[in-house]
Design an enzyme around this catalytic site. Structure first.
Site, mmCIF file in Angstrom:
data_model
loop_
_atom_site.group_PDB
_atom_site.id
_atom_site.type_symbol
_atom_site.label_atom_id
_atom_site.label_comp_id
_atom_site.label_asym_id
_atom_site.label_seq_id
_atom_site.Cartn_x
_atom_site.Cartn_y
_atom_site.Cartn_z
ATOM 1 C CB ILE A 129 47.303 31.359 103.020
ATOM 2 C CG1 ILE A 129 47.425 31.166 104.540
ATOM 3 C CG2 ILE A 129 48.688 31.296 102.360
ATOM 4 C CD1 ILE A 129 48.015 29.843 104.963
ATOM 5 C CD GLU A 130 47.030 30.300 97.459
ATOM 6 O OE1 GLU A 130 47.457 31.140 96.656
ATOM 7 O OE2 GLU A 130 47.664 29.260 97.744
ATOM 8 C CB THR A 131 43.139 36.072 97.666
ATOM 9 O OG1 THR A 131 42.013 35.375 98.249
ATOM 10 C CG2 THR A 131 43.622 35.318 96.443
ATOM 11 C CE1 TYR A 317 49.578 28.379 100.353
ATOM 12 C CE2 TYR A 317 49.135 26.020 100.399
ATOM 13 C CZ TYR A 317 48.722 27.310 100.144
ATOM 14 O OH TYR A 317 47.440 27.547 99.694
#
Length: 336
Positions: A129-131, A317
């Site tokens: 999800i982050e990168t 999130y």
């Protein structure tokens, strides 16, 4: 006459060129003349013994980015309901990418789960999800991002000024060039998008090669995410969420009222929110709702759910991490 024409032509060209340079600088000014930046320079000199001239030069080179100021005001979790938000992250590509990342880093993930007690799928989902598993770590210079928000975004100036301080301490400690590192519009870095304070506090040399690298070393990135969650209270073996079935007289005033567990599962049952599967009544919990296309769903968020929200203070999130993790496990045919 000819000489004068040549000089005039050359001078005009020089002026035009200088004008373009000045226009570009006007679009992206540095922070050399910013009063808050000057105070920051003095603080770093006095508190951490940075060189004044080097700090002043750094502030002149730290560019104000209006695109960052626009981006910080429109995070997806505030703009979208759950049924739209989840589509950003729970895609066939993100699930397949998670399987591939897990397969390539199976040993490090197994070691991280063993040492920190954090399930491999949670680590993978957060990095996804982050990168996008390292595919998009951000294109802004971290110095530009942090200085823009520290000195031009009053609402969170204190937070980003502290992160800028941590960033410069980090680069000095690690021997990094503060002008070279790239990250998100908020200054988050590496596979797991750690803010500088989190990098200094929780990033680990999980590969044991003598340095902490969350940009190119996936083993360090995996260990760092696991360490972060463990240090923020992850409890091995406990569930993350459980679907709730509210009674007609349920106390709706406590829905979405906090991210930290202020109740227990048993207390929430007394308030009208019954868990739909077996959960120990003494477990700490919150109750939150998600907007689906069919209407609202109600969930109990347990300790580990609240731990995920320390990574990003958003129920959406945390739920996306939880669901993506489960989908990746399914796609792999299990954890082994």
């Amino acid at each position: 006459m000819k000489i004068g024409a040549v000089v005039l032509k050359w001078t005009s060209g020089l002026l035009i060129g200088m004008g373009l340079v000045l226009a570009a600088c006007a679009q992206e000014p540095g922070h050399g003349d910013n009063a808050d930046a000057q105070k920051f320079v003095e603080y770093m000199v006095q508190e951490h013994q940075f060189d004044r001239k080097e700090m002043q030069e750094l502030m002149r080179n730290a560019k104000r980015k209006d695109s960052i100021l626009k981006a910080i005001k429109r995070p997806a979790e505030k703009a979208k309901p759950w049924y739209e938000y989840k589509k950003l992250f729970l895609t066939p590509q993100s699930i397949a990418g998670g399987v591939d990342f897990w397969d390539k880093n199976a040993e490090a993930l197994a070691e991280a789960e063993k040492k920190y007690g954090v399930p491999a799928e949670m680590i993978v989902a957060i990095i996804g999800i982050e990168t996008r598993y390292g595919g998009n770590m951000g294109g802004y210079r971290v110095l530009d991002a942090l200085s823009t928000l520290a000195f031009n975004y009053p609402r969170r100036s204190e937070f980003f000024t502290k992160e800028l301080e941590n960033y410069l301490l980090l680069t000095r400690e690690q021997g990094m060039d503060p002008l070279a590192l790239k990250g998100s519009y908020a200054g988050a870095m590496g596979f797991g998008q750690f803010m500088p304070s989190s990098y200094r506090a929780y990033a680990v040399d999980f590969s044991e090669d003598g340095k902490v690298d969350i940009w190119t070393n996936t083993t360090d990135a995996i260990g760092s995410v696991a360490n972060y969650l463990a240090r923020h209270g992850w409890k091995p073996g406990e569930p993350t969420t459980v679907l709730a079935n509210p009674r007609p007289n349920a106390d709706m005033t406590i829905v979405n009222d906090t991210l930290q567990p202020e109740w227990t599962v048993g207390e929430l049952a007394e308030k009208g929110f019954n868990a739909t599967s077996q959960v120990a009544p003494e477990m700490p919990a919150i109750v939150f709702s998600l907007q689906t296309e069919q209407g609202k769903q109600y969930w109990l968020g347990l300790n580990n759910f609240s731990t995920i929200t320390t990574y990003n203070r958003s129920r959406l999130y945390a739920m996306a991490v939880n669901e993506l993790a489960q989908e990746i496990v399914k796609a792999r045919g299990g954890k082994s």
